[in-house]
Design a protein around this motif. Structure first.
Motif, short mmCIF file in Angstrom:
data_model
loop_
_atom_site.label_atom_id
_atom_site.label_comp_id
_atom_site.label_asym_id
_atom_site.label_seq_id
_atom_site.Cartn_x
_atom_site.Cartn_y
_atom_site.Cartn_z
N SER A 172 27.73 0.11 -30.39
CA SER A 172 27.16 -0.88 -29.47
C SER A 172 26.67 -2.06 -30.28
O SER A 172 26.63 -2.02 -31.53
CB SER A 172 26.00 -0.28 -28.66
OG SER A 172 24.84 -0.19 -29.46
N ASN A 173 26.29 -3.10 -29.59
CA ASN A 173 25.73 -4.28 -30.25
C ASN A 173 24.21 -4.18 -30.41
O ASN A 173 23.58 -5.08 -30.97
CB ASN A 173 26.07 -5.54 -29.45
CG ASN A 173 27.56 -5.85 -29.49
OD1 ASN A 173 28.22 -5.62 -30.51
ND2 ASN A 173 28.10 -6.35 -28.37
N THR A 174 23.63 -3.11 -29.90
CA THR A 174 22.18 -2.90 -30.03
C THR A 174 21.86 -2.43 -31.44
O THR A 174 22.43 -1.45 -31.92
CB THR A 174 21.69 -1.85 -29.01
OG1 THR A 174 22.07 -2.26 -27.70
CG2 THR A 174 20.18 -1.70 -29.09
N ASP A 175 20.96 -3.12 -32.09
CA ASP A 175 20.60 -2.79 -33.48
C ASP A 175 19.45 -1.78 -33.47
O ASP A 175 18.28 -2.14 -33.34
CB ASP A 175 20.20 -4.05 -34.24
CG ASP A 175 20.09 -3.79 -35.74
OD1 ASP A 175 20.09 -2.61 -36.14
OD2 ASP A 175 19.99 -4.76 -36.51
N LYS A 176 19.79 -0.50 -33.61
CA LYS A 176 18.79 0.57 -33.59
C LYS A 176 18.35 1.01 -34.99
O LYS A 176 17.56 1.95 -35.11
CB LYS A 176 19.32 1.78 -32.82
CG LYS A 176 19.56 1.51 -31.34
CD LYS A 176 19.96 2.79 -30.63
CE LYS A 176 20.13 2.55 -29.14
NZ LYS A 176 20.50 3.79 -28.41
N ILE A 177 18.86 0.36 -36.01
CA ILE A 177 18.53 0.80 -37.37
C ILE A 177 17.77 -0.27 -38.16
O ILE A 177 17.35 0.00 -39.30
CB ILE A 177 19.79 1.21 -38.15
CG1 ILE A 177 20.81 0.06 -38.19
CG2 ILE A 177 20.42 2.45 -37.56
CD1 ILE A 177 22.04 0.38 -39.02
N LYS A 178 17.58 -1.44 -37.62
CA LYS A 178 16.89 -2.50 -38.34
C LYS A 178 15.47 -2.05 -38.69
O LYS A 178 14.74 -1.50 -37.87
CB LYS A 178 16.84 -3.77 -37.51
CG LYS A 178 16.21 -4.95 -38.24
CD LYS A 178 16.24 -6.20 -37.38
CE LYS A 178 15.60 -7.38 -38.11
NZ LYS A 178 15.64 -8.62 -37.28
N THR A 179 15.07 -2.28 -39.93
CA THR A 179 13.77 -1.81 -40.40
C THR A 179 12.61 -2.51 -39.68
O THR A 179 12.72 -3.68 -39.27
CB THR A 179 13.62 -2.02 -41.92
OG1 THR A 179 12.38 -1.47 -42.34
CG2 THR A 179 13.66 -3.51 -42.26
N ASP A 238 23.39 4.67 -32.53
CA ASP A 238 24.61 3.97 -32.08
C ASP A 238 25.59 3.77 -33.23
O ASP A 238 26.21 2.72 -33.40
CB ASP A 238 24.26 2.63 -31.44
CG ASP A 238 23.69 2.80 -30.04
OD1 ASP A 238 23.58 3.96 -29.59
OD2 ASP A 238 23.34 1.78 -29.41
N LEU A 239 25.73 4.84 -34.02
CA LEU A 239 26.74 4.91 -35.08
C LEU A 239 27.60 6.12 -34.83
O LEU A 239 27.19 7.07 -34.16
CB LEU A 239 26.08 5.03 -36.47
CG LEU A 239 25.18 3.88 -36.92
CD1 LEU A 239 24.44 4.27 -38.19
CD2 LEU A 239 25.99 2.61 -37.16
N ASP A 240 28.82 6.12 -35.38
CA ASP A 240 29.70 7.27 -35.19
C ASP A 240 30.72 7.33 -36.32
O ASP A 240 30.97 6.34 -37.02
CB ASP A 240 30.41 7.19 -33.84
CG ASP A 240 30.98 8.54 -33.39
OD1 ASP A 240 30.72 9.56 -34.08
OD2 ASP A 240 31.67 8.58 -32.36
N LEU A 241 31.28 8.52 -36.48
CA LEU A 241 32.39 8.72 -37.41
C LEU A 241 33.64 8.98 -36.59
O LEU A 241 33.68 9.93 -35.80
CB LEU A 241 32.12 9.92 -38.33
CG LEU A 241 31.07 9.72 -39.42
CD1 LEU A 241 30.73 11.06 -40.07
CD2 LEU A 241 31.58 8.75 -40.48
N VAL A 242 34.64 8.15 -36.76
CA VAL A 242 35.91 8.33 -36.05
C VAL A 242 37.02 8.52 -37.07
O VAL A 242 36.97 7.96 -38.17
CB VAL A 242 36.20 7.13 -35.13
CG1 VAL A 242 35.13 7.02 -34.05
CG2 VAL A 242 36.31 5.84 -35.92
N GLU A 243 38.00 9.29 -36.69
CA GLU A 243 39.15 9.51 -37.56
C GLU A 243 40.25 8.52 -37.22
O GLU A 243 40.67 8.42 -36.07
CB GLU A 243 39.68 10.93 -37.42
CG GLU A 243 38.84 11.99 -38.10
CD GLU A 243 39.55 13.33 -38.18
OE1 GLU A 243 40.54 13.42 -38.94
OE2 GLU A 243 39.15 14.26 -37.46
#
Length: 433
Positions: free
Chosen positions: A324-331, A415-420
């Motif tokens: 997503s465009n939502t920044d959920k990890i910004k400190t 809102d991060l993921d690992l895709v193959e």
């Protein structure tokens, strides 16, 4: 006066006899030699204050030389404990370590995840290291019921113990006795040498691949693929990371000599290593304008009939993406914290929650690279394009027990993921002639 002289001579004789006996006890032994009747004090993990080898006559004694930094040694402890209980009074397994008793005690106390077997530990050893000289751990010595050295560095397994106890022949590859020399090249001709190299096959080296006295040298050992990776990493200054998963491909009809087959028993694994591990060394005088890695590449091609090169090709990767465009990890700018590590195999613990607080995203990406490429053995690519500092927290189990599904669930919170998917990578390509 005469009595004093006689007494002095007698004391001197006793001292000389004791010194000679001690030296004889400490001389290196080989298979078939009788093991001296040695006594060891400061025993760890036992109610007995000492171990006397003569008290163990009639039992099969297995000495396990181990080190606190030797991961394979430590991982064997549960198996050794199980085998001791299985064969009970017929055998005695004894771990041996040169550290003193208190140091061994602190090691197990500070590493609670390390399995402590119900075995008596010989600590502070200075004698057995000389009686059974060896390089590296683990190293195993088998002493027969008659007190003689029976086997040298043979794996401790149930079939092997059963074979010894029943006097049956054991399937064990012949041990290689090391001859430590500077090089196979004869120094008498060193003044006229332009360039020398050799490739030596065998799991046990037998030759010291040390620095050359006549100029530059390059040496290493491993599988055929490892040696090619070593050469091309040198040629490219490590730019492409050919040692990483997915960065080396080989086109071959038979892969058995390039990759160790899975689920081999102890004997077959030793045979495979003996037949498919190689050691390489090249030496060049300082005044000769040779590239050692270029020479290594050419030597490998000649020896193994392969063509090596660099090419771009699609490789299936685990790719980190934003969902997503939502920044959920910004400190949020709190005090920096970095405990985002997995517990190592000897039990160092970083707590129930692992955090990166006010830390650069590049650090998080590098840690994921290690977790996936060395934990799951799959190539990893970061395609988030994220920069700046972040706040991220995972539960300890996510990092300590690498399971892809758990890792993805932890990433989805942010809102991060690992895709193959296939990604074009620069790879080292090996093709058989």
């Amino acid at each position: 006066m005469r009595k004093s002289i006689v007494l002095l001579h007698l004391v001197t004789l006793i001292v000389l006899l004791n010194s000679t006996r001690l030296k004889a006890q400490n001389k290196p032994l080989t298979v078939g030699d009788e093991v001296p009747d040695l006594t060891f004090k400061n025993i760890f993990n036992s109610s007995n204050a000492e171990i006397k080898l003569s008290d163990l006559r009639g039992k099969l004694v297995i000495l396990d030389f181990w080190g606190v930094f030797c991961i394979p040694c430590i991982e064997e402890f549960p198996k050794l404990d199980s085998l001791q209980k299985m064969f009970s009074s017929e055998i005695q397994i004894i771990p041996v370590n040169p550290l003193d008793r208190d140091s061994i005690g602190r090691f197990f106390k500070n590493h609670p995840k390390v399995y402590l077997p119900s075995l008596p530990f010989i600590t502070g050893d200075t004698i057995l290291q000389k009686v059974f000289p060896h390089r590296g751990n683990p190293y195993i010595v088998w002493i027969g019921k008659d007190g003689k050295m029976l086997l040298d560095d043979v794996p401790v397994t149930q079939p092997n113990i059963e074979a010894v106890l029943s006097n049956k022949t054991m399937k064990v590859p012949e041990a290689v006795k090391n001859n430590y020399v500077e090089s196979l090249f004869d120094k008498r001709w060193s003044n006229d040498m332009l360039y020398s190299s050799y490739i030596y096959r065998g799991k046990d080296l037998g030759v010291k691949l040390g620095a050359s006295e006549i100029g530059q040298s390059l040496s290493d050992g491993g599988t055929i693929i490892f040696l090619y990776q070593r050469a091309w990493e040198g040629l490219t200054n490590g730019k492409y990371g050919f040692f990483r998963p997915g960065r080396t491909v080989i086109q071959t009809k038979d892969s058995t000599k390039y990759f160790e087959p899975k689920n081999l028993n102890d004997y077959d694994e030793q045979v495979w290593l003996r037949d498919n591990i190689y050691w390489y060394q090249s030496s060049v005088p300082n005044d000769k304008p040779y590239n050692l890695y270029e020479l290594m590449k050419e030597d490998l091609n000649r020896a193994f009939h392969l063509n090596a090169g660099i090419e771009k090709r699609p490789v299936r990767c685990h790719v980190l993406v934003r969902t997503s465009n939502t920044d959920k990890i910004k400190t949020r700018g709190h005090k920096p914290i970095d405990s985002f590590f997995h517990a190592d195999r000897i039990g160092k613990d970083y707590g129930p929650t692992r955090s990166l607080i006010n830390q650069p995203f590049t650090k998080f990406s590098k840690r994921l690279t290690g977790l996936i490429e060395y934990g799951i053995k799959q190539p990893f690519i970061d395609q988030t394009g994220y920069t700046g500092n972040i706040d991220i927290q995972f539960k300890a189990d996510v990092l300590d027990r690498i399971v892809l599904a758990n890792l993805r669930n932890a990433l989805k919170v942010y809102d991060l993921d690992l895709v193959e998917k296939d990604v074009d990578l620069t790879v080292l390509s090996l093709k058989e002639n």
